[in-house]
Write a protein that holds these residues in place. Sequence first.
Motif, PDB file in Angstrom:
ATOM      1  N   LYS A  42      37.585  66.433  45.402  1.00  0.00           N
ATOM      2  CA  LYS A  42      38.555  66.788  46.453  1.00  0.00           C
ATOM      3  C   LYS A  42      37.836  67.118  47.752  1.00  0.00           C
ATOM      4  N   GLU A  43      38.569  67.034  48.865  1.00  0.00           N
ATOM      5  CA  GLU A  43      37.995  67.387  50.151  1.00  0.00           C
ATOM      6  C   GLU A  43      37.871  68.903  50.285  1.00  0.00           C
ATOM      7  N   ARG A  44      36.917  69.305  51.111  1.00  0.00           N
ATOM      8  CA  ARG A  44      36.776  70.723  51.387  1.00  0.00           C
ATOM      9  C   ARG A  44      38.005  71.209  52.159  1.00  0.00           C
ATOM     10  N   GLU A  45      38.504  72.385  51.796  1.00  0.00           N
ATOM     11  CA  GLU A  45      39.680  72.924  52.457  1.00  0.00           C
ATOM     12  C   GLU A  45      39.445  74.384  52.836  1.00  0.00           C
ATOM     13  N   VAL A  46      40.025  74.772  53.964  1.00  0.00           N
ATOM     14  CA  VAL A  46      39.920  76.166  54.366  1.00  0.00           C
ATOM     15  C   VAL A  46      40.906  76.996  53.558  1.00  0.00           C
ATOM     16  N   VAL A  47      40.444  78.128  53.084  1.00  0.00           N
ATOM     17  CA  VAL A  47      41.253  79.022  52.268  1.00  0.00           C
ATOM     18  C   VAL A  47      41.774  80.181  53.116  1.00  0.00           C
ATOM     19  N   ALA A  48      40.880  80.766  53.917  1.00  0.00           N
ATOM     20  CA  ALA A  48      41.239  81.904  54.767  1.00  0.00           C
ATOM     21  C   ALA A  48      40.289  81.944  55.951  1.00  0.00           C
ATOM     22  N   ALA A  49      40.797  82.433  57.080  1.00  0.00           N
ATOM     23  CA  ALA A  49      39.972  82.518  58.287  1.00  0.00           C
ATOM     24  C   ALA A  49      40.405  83.728  59.097  1.00  0.00           C
ATOM     25  N   MET A  50      39.439  84.277  59.834  1.00  0.00           N
ATOM     26  CA  MET A  50      39.715  85.494  60.592  1.00  0.00           C
ATOM     27  C   MET A  50      38.941  85.486  61.897  1.00  0.00           C
ATOM     28  N   ARG A  51      39.622  85.762  63.001  1.00  0.00           N
ATOM     29  CA  ARG A  51      38.950  85.928  64.288  1.00  0.00           C
ATOM     30  C   ARG A  51      38.039  87.148  64.225  1.00  0.00           C
ATOM     31  N   ALA A  60      45.677  79.654  53.726  1.00  0.00           N
ATOM     32  CA  ALA A  60      46.295  78.438  53.210  1.00  0.00           C
ATOM     33  C   ALA A  60      47.521  78.820  52.383  1.00  0.00           C
ATOM     34  N   ASP A  61      48.526  77.979  52.416  1.00  0.00           N
ATOM     35  CA  ASP A  61      49.767  78.283  51.697  1.00  0.00           C
ATOM     36  C   ASP A  61      49.515  78.534  50.218  1.00  0.00           C
ATOM     37  N   SER A  62      48.544  77.839  49.664  1.00  0.00           N
ATOM     38  CA  SER A  62      48.285  77.929  48.228  1.00  0.00           C
ATOM     39  C   SER A  62      47.728  79.283  47.802  1.00  0.00           C
ATOM     40  N   ARG A  66      47.916  86.151  47.460  1.00  0.00           N
ATOM     41  CA  ARG A  66      46.960  86.354  46.365  1.00  0.00           C
ATOM     42  C   ARG A  66      45.553  86.654  46.883  1.00  0.00           C
ATOM     43  N   PHE A  67      45.166  86.043  47.991  1.00  0.00           N
ATOM     44  CA  PHE A  67      43.820  86.208  48.543  1.00  0.00           C
ATOM     45  C   PHE A  67      43.879  87.047  49.817  1.00  0.00           C
ATOM     46  N   THR A  68      42.800  87.821  50.056  1.00  0.00           N
ATOM     47  CA  THR A  68      42.685  88.627  51.269  1.00  0.00           C
ATOM     48  C   THR A  68      41.283  88.498  51.837  1.00  0.00           C
ATOM     49  N   ILE A  69      41.205  88.145  53.119  1.00  0.00           N
ATOM     50  CA  ILE A  69      39.917  88.072  53.814  1.00  0.00           C
ATOM     51  C   ILE A  69      39.693  89.375  54.576  1.00  0.00           C
ATOM     52  N   SER A  87      44.017  78.193  37.503  1.00  0.00           N
ATOM     53  CA  SER A  87      43.043  77.152  37.180  1.00  0.00           C
ATOM     54  C   SER A  87      42.784  76.257  38.399  1.00  0.00           C
ATOM     55  N   GLU A  88      43.788  76.071  39.228  1.00  0.00           N
ATOM     56  CA  GLU A  88      43.619  75.218  40.419  1.00  0.00           C
ATOM     57  C   GLU A  88      42.778  75.870  41.514  1.00  0.00           C
ATOM     58  N   ASP A  89      42.410  77.138  41.330  1.00  0.00           N
ATOM     59  CA  ASP A  89      41.501  77.796  42.276  1.00  0.00           C
ATOM     60  C   ASP A  89      40.034  77.483  41.947  1.00  0.00           C
ATOM     61  N   THR A  90      39.791  76.812  40.852  1.00  0.00           N
ATOM     62  CA  THR A  90      38.424  76.463  40.471  1.00  0.00           C
ATOM     63  C   THR A  90      37.788  75.575  41.534  1.00  0.00           C
ATOM     64  N   ALA A  91      36.638  76.019  42.061  1.00  0.00           N
ATOM     65  CA  ALA A  91      35.960  75.292  43.132  1.00  0.00           C
ATOM     66  C   ALA A  91      34.674  76.019  43.494  1.00  0.00           C
ATOM     67  N   VAL A  92      33.866  75.382  44.320  1.00  0.00           N
ATOM     68  CA  VAL A  92      32.768  76.072  44.983  1.00  0.00           C
ATOM     69  C   VAL A  92      33.331  76.672  46.266  1.00  0.00           C
ATOM     70  N   TYR A  93      33.108  77.958  46.444  1.00  0.00           N
ATOM     71  CA  TYR A  93      33.612  78.657  47.620  1.00  0.00           C
ATOM     72  C   TYR A  93      32.463  78.878  48.608  1.00  0.00           C
ATOM     73  N   LEU A  94      32.701  78.499  49.862  1.00  0.00           N
ATOM     74  CA  LEU A  94      31.684  78.607  50.899  1.00  0.00           C
ATOM     75  C   LEU A  94      32.157  79.504  52.032  1.00  0.00           C
ATOM     76  N   CYS A  95      31.235  80.262  52.558  1.00  0.00           N
ATOM     77  CA  CYS A  95      31.476  81.103  53.714  1.00  0.00           C
ATOM     78  C   CYS A  95      30.996  80.372  54.960  1.00  0.00           C
ATOM     79  N   ALA A  96      31.738  80.505  56.065  1.00  0.00           N
ATOM     80  CA  ALA A  96      31.353  79.884  57.325  1.00  0.00           C
ATOM     81  C   ALA A  96      31.546  80.882  58.463  1.00  0.00           C
ATOM     82  N   ALA A  97      30.715  80.753  59.502  1.00  0.00           N
ATOM     83  CA  ALA A  97      30.794  81.666  60.639  1.00  0.00           C
ATOM     84  C   ALA A  97      30.513  80.910  61.923  1.00  0.00           C
ATOM     85  N   GLY A  98      31.116  81.376  63.005  1.00  0.00           N
ATOM     86  CA  GLY A  98      30.897  80.735  64.293  1.00  0.00           C
ATOM     87  C   GLY A  98      32.054  81.000  65.219  1.00  0.00           C
TER      88      GLY A  98
END
Length: 120
Positions: A42-51, A60-62, A66-69, A87-98
Amino acid sequence: VQLVESGGGLVQAGDSLRLACVISDGAFDYFDIAWFRQAPGKEREVVAAMRFSGDRIYYADSVKGRFTISKESAAKTAFLQMNNLRSEDTAVYLCAAGSMITPSSGYKYWGQGTQVTVSS
């Protein structure tokens, strides 16, 4: 700038995990921060983001409800609290900054990722 994630693991559906991302840079307070995930095939998707100011948060709607950043400036650490995992939350989770352009773009710095596996 280095980003190091931790906190992933193997859990059962309905369990919780808290991911952490340590950012080794003094400009931590001025970074917009996001958590992405990528599942096999699957493509990489953003889960949560914060200014950086904390006044604009995206989920993300999904994962809404359930999730809190969050972040802790003194520790230069960003967090992703994940509850009621599926089970659909199974993935590699990556942090990004900028500097966020959209919730899913504009990040210059990336971590290596941490694996989250949810068994049903």
